[in-house]
Design a protein around this motif. Structure first.
Motif, mmCIF file in Angstrom:
data_model
loop_
_atom_site.group_PDB
_atom_site.id
_atom_site.type_symbol
_atom_site.label_atom_id
_atom_site.label_comp_id
_atom_site.label_asym_id
_atom_site.label_seq_id
_atom_site.Cartn_x
_atom_site.Cartn_y
_atom_site.Cartn_z
ATOM 1 N N ASP A 130 0.800 -1.232 0.000
ATOM 2 C CA ASP A 130 0.000 0.000 0.000
ATOM 3 C C ASP A 130 0.829 1.277 0.000
ATOM 4 N N GLU A 131 2.144 1.161 -0.208
ATOM 5 C CA GLU A 131 3.006 2.348 -0.310
ATOM 6 C C GLU A 131 3.395 2.557 -1.765
ATOM 7 N N LEU A 132 3.214 3.790 -2.263
ATOM 8 C CA LEU A 132 3.551 4.109 -3.643
ATOM 9 C C LEU A 132 5.060 4.049 -3.831
ATOM 10 N N ILE A 133 5.523 3.174 -4.731
ATOM 11 C CA ILE A 133 6.958 3.038 -4.971
ATOM 12 C C ILE A 133 7.366 3.479 -6.372
ATOM 13 N N LEU A 134 6.384 3.587 -7.279
ATOM 14 C CA LEU A 134 6.707 3.996 -8.648
ATOM 15 C C LEU A 134 5.486 4.616 -9.307
ATOM 16 N N GLU A 135 5.702 5.720 -10.007
ATOM 17 C CA GLU A 135 4.639 6.368 -10.769
ATOM 18 C C GLU A 135 5.215 6.818 -12.101
ATOM 19 N N GLU A 136 4.609 6.385 -13.201
ATOM 20 C CA GLU A 136 5.112 6.784 -14.503
ATOM 21 C C GLU A 136 3.975 6.968 -15.490
ATOM 22 N N GLN A 137 4.195 7.907 -16.409
ATOM 23 C CA GLN A 137 3.208 8.185 -17.447
ATOM 24 C C GLN A 137 3.458 7.237 -18.611
ATOM 25 N N ILE A 138 2.408 6.543 -19.064
ATOM 26 C CA ILE A 138 2.583 5.557 -20.125
ATOM 27 C C ILE A 138 1.835 5.932 -21.406
ATOM 28 N N GLY A 139 1.112 7.052 -21.382
ATOM 29 C CA GLY A 139 0.416 7.489 -22.584
ATOM 30 C C GLY A 139 -0.209 8.858 -22.393
ATOM 31 N N SER A 140 -0.423 9.575 -23.497
ATOM 32 C CA SER A 140 -1.043 10.892 -23.411
ATOM 33 C C SER A 140 -1.719 11.243 -24.727
ATOM 34 N N LYS A 141 -2.725 12.111 -24.637
ATOM 35 C CA LYS A 141 -3.442 12.588 -25.819
ATOM 36 C C LYS A 141 -3.828 14.047 -25.605
ATOM 37 N N VAL A 142 -3.434 14.916 -26.527
ATOM 38 C CA VAL A 142 -3.735 16.343 -26.412
ATOM 39 C C VAL A 142 -5.206 16.577 -26.746
ATOM 40 N N THR A 143 -5.924 17.233 -25.833
ATOM 41 C CA THR A 143 -7.334 17.547 -26.069
ATOM 42 C C THR A 143 -7.539 19.034 -26.358
ATOM 43 N N LYS A 144 -6.573 19.859 -25.962
ATOM 44 C CA LYS A 144 -6.621 21.293 -26.253
ATOM 45 C C LYS A 144 -5.192 21.788 -26.385
#
Length: 414
Positions: A130-144
């Motif tokens: 329950d402890e956050l050990i990793l956070e990474e962005q795996i995708g994105s899409k421009v809406t504006k």
């Protein structure tokens, strides 16, 4: 004789009936066997076809209606849990710097205000117990789409660090400058001023000036104004300041120092400390001015930002730094760092962007007034120190120590 003949006739009759009966039975059995064979075959085919159709239908519907939380919240055997979520966040604008020889050296003028866009990003978070050990962005899409900010930098022979005061006459540098009822971008707009319109400062409120322009009274962003009269020579409007000594600057240096305050170095001092033999490609030396400009615009320690860039890019020698003009690995994630990292047109863009990201998300609590009249999001705020930034910015627990060692190295060169 009759009796014997009758018996034979009875036997023939009985055999005939028996033969007919057996033939009838055979026909029935054959019909049953044929029926069962045909029925089973067709049902197996129908079942197979229906099952195949259902599988295909499941695959299609699963792609469109996938319950991401059901998949991502599955615990692994070692106590780890992955969580995926998609959210709409700000798309930071890019700042384009241009030189202007008619302005004093060190003068910064915004000629076009930047506007943030919007993008949908998908992030993967990994928890262990329950402890956050990793956070990474795996995708994105421009809406504006965002709108670039354009800044003119003075390169004249004179230098200036003039501080605006109440009663000063200023001039609009942006083509269209909004006048607001309150000192924030969300308030009501009362007027739009054009480039070179003359203003009088009534009140100074952080990054905003309360001004009067004819019958118009309201708040404007300070970054879109200048004290320099476009119709006269700037040499008559100078007010230079003396550089702080090495002792004065080093007295502020500590591992727990507040990073949301400028270092106070001059343009010349940034040039001095960032000229180094380790900078084989002279990337930091040739872009040293921008670490000064970010201090003036965003209220951040420029030497801290430089130290992060040195650490992340190994003095500009990393592949991401060389091929993508990205000194900070911005946008890179652990599973695919090179492809995830943003590509910039030049190094000034990445220096400016990472500084705003630090100020907006890491160095100030939510709601704090920051650059351009904006408010800090404070999404990853854990204190305006190296340890505070390290908490959510880097998975490497030794990141803060490495950056601090670079800061000490730079400060000692003053």
């Amino acid at each position: 004789m009759k009796s014997k003949e009758k018996t034979k006739k009875h036997i023939k009759f009985t055999l005939k009936n028996l033969i007919c009966f057996l033939a009838f039975v055979l026909i029935i059995l054959y019909s049953i066997i044929f029926y069962n064979f045909y029925f089973v075959k067709n049902n197996v085919y129908a079942y197979s076809k229906e099952t195949s159709s259902n599988i295909e239908e499941f695959k299609v519907s699963n792609a469109n209606k996938i319950d991401i939380q059901e998949i991502i919240n599955t615990n692994t055997n070692d106590g780890e849990k992955e969580e995926y979520n998609t959210e709409e966040i700000d798309l930071e604008y890019i700042t384009k710097y241009k030189t202007n020889a008619t302005l004093p050296k060190g003068t910064i003028q915004v000629v076009q205000e930047g506007r943030e866009g919007k993008q949908e990003v998908t992030k993967k978070k990994t928890y262990k117990n329950d402890e956050l050990i990793l956070e990474e962005q795996i995708g994105s899409k421009v809406t504006k789409a965002s709108i670039n900010k354009i800044v003119e930098i003075g390169t004249g022979n004179k230098s200036s660090n003039y501080k605006v005061k109440v009663g000063d006459i200023l001039y609009v540098t942006s083509d269209r400058l909004s006048v607001m009822v309150e000192p924030n971008e969300q308030s009501q707009k009362v007027a739009t001023l054009s480039k070179f319109n003359q203003l009088k400062v009534i009140e100074i409120s952080g990054e905003w000036y309360r001004i009067s322009c004819g019958s118009t009274i309201g708040y404007v962003k300070s970054e879109s104004t200048t004290y320099i009269n476009p119709n006269s020579k700037y040499e008559e409007q100078q007010n230079t300041t003396t550089a702080k000594s090495k002792t004065q600057l080093n007295s502020k240096l500590s591992f727990d120092m507040a990073l949301n305050k400028p270092s106070g170095l001059t343009l010349e001092q940034f040039k001095k400390v960032l000229t180094d033999s380790k900078d084989k490609n002279k990337i930091f030396e040739s872009n040293s001015d921008y670490f000064y400009y970010i201090e003036k615009q965003y209220n951040i320690n420029g030497l801290f930002v430089a130290a992060v860039g040195i650490h992340e890019s190994n003095w500009g020698t990393s592949k991401i730094a060389r091929e993508k003009n990205n000194l900070f690995g911005y946008g890179a994630y652990d599973s695919n760092p090179y492809n995830g990292a943003y590509t910039f047109s030049d190094y000034s863009e990445c220096i400016d962007l990472i500084s705003r990201v630090f100020v907006k998300y890491y160095l100030n609590p939510k709601g704090t007034s920051i650059y351009g009249g904006e408010k800090a999001a404070g999404t990853y705020y854990n204190g305006a120190t190296l340890s505070g930034v390290n908490t959510r910015y880097a998975t490497d627990k030794n990141w803060a120590n490495a950056v601090y060692n670079n800061m000490k190295y730079l400060y000692n060169k003053l």
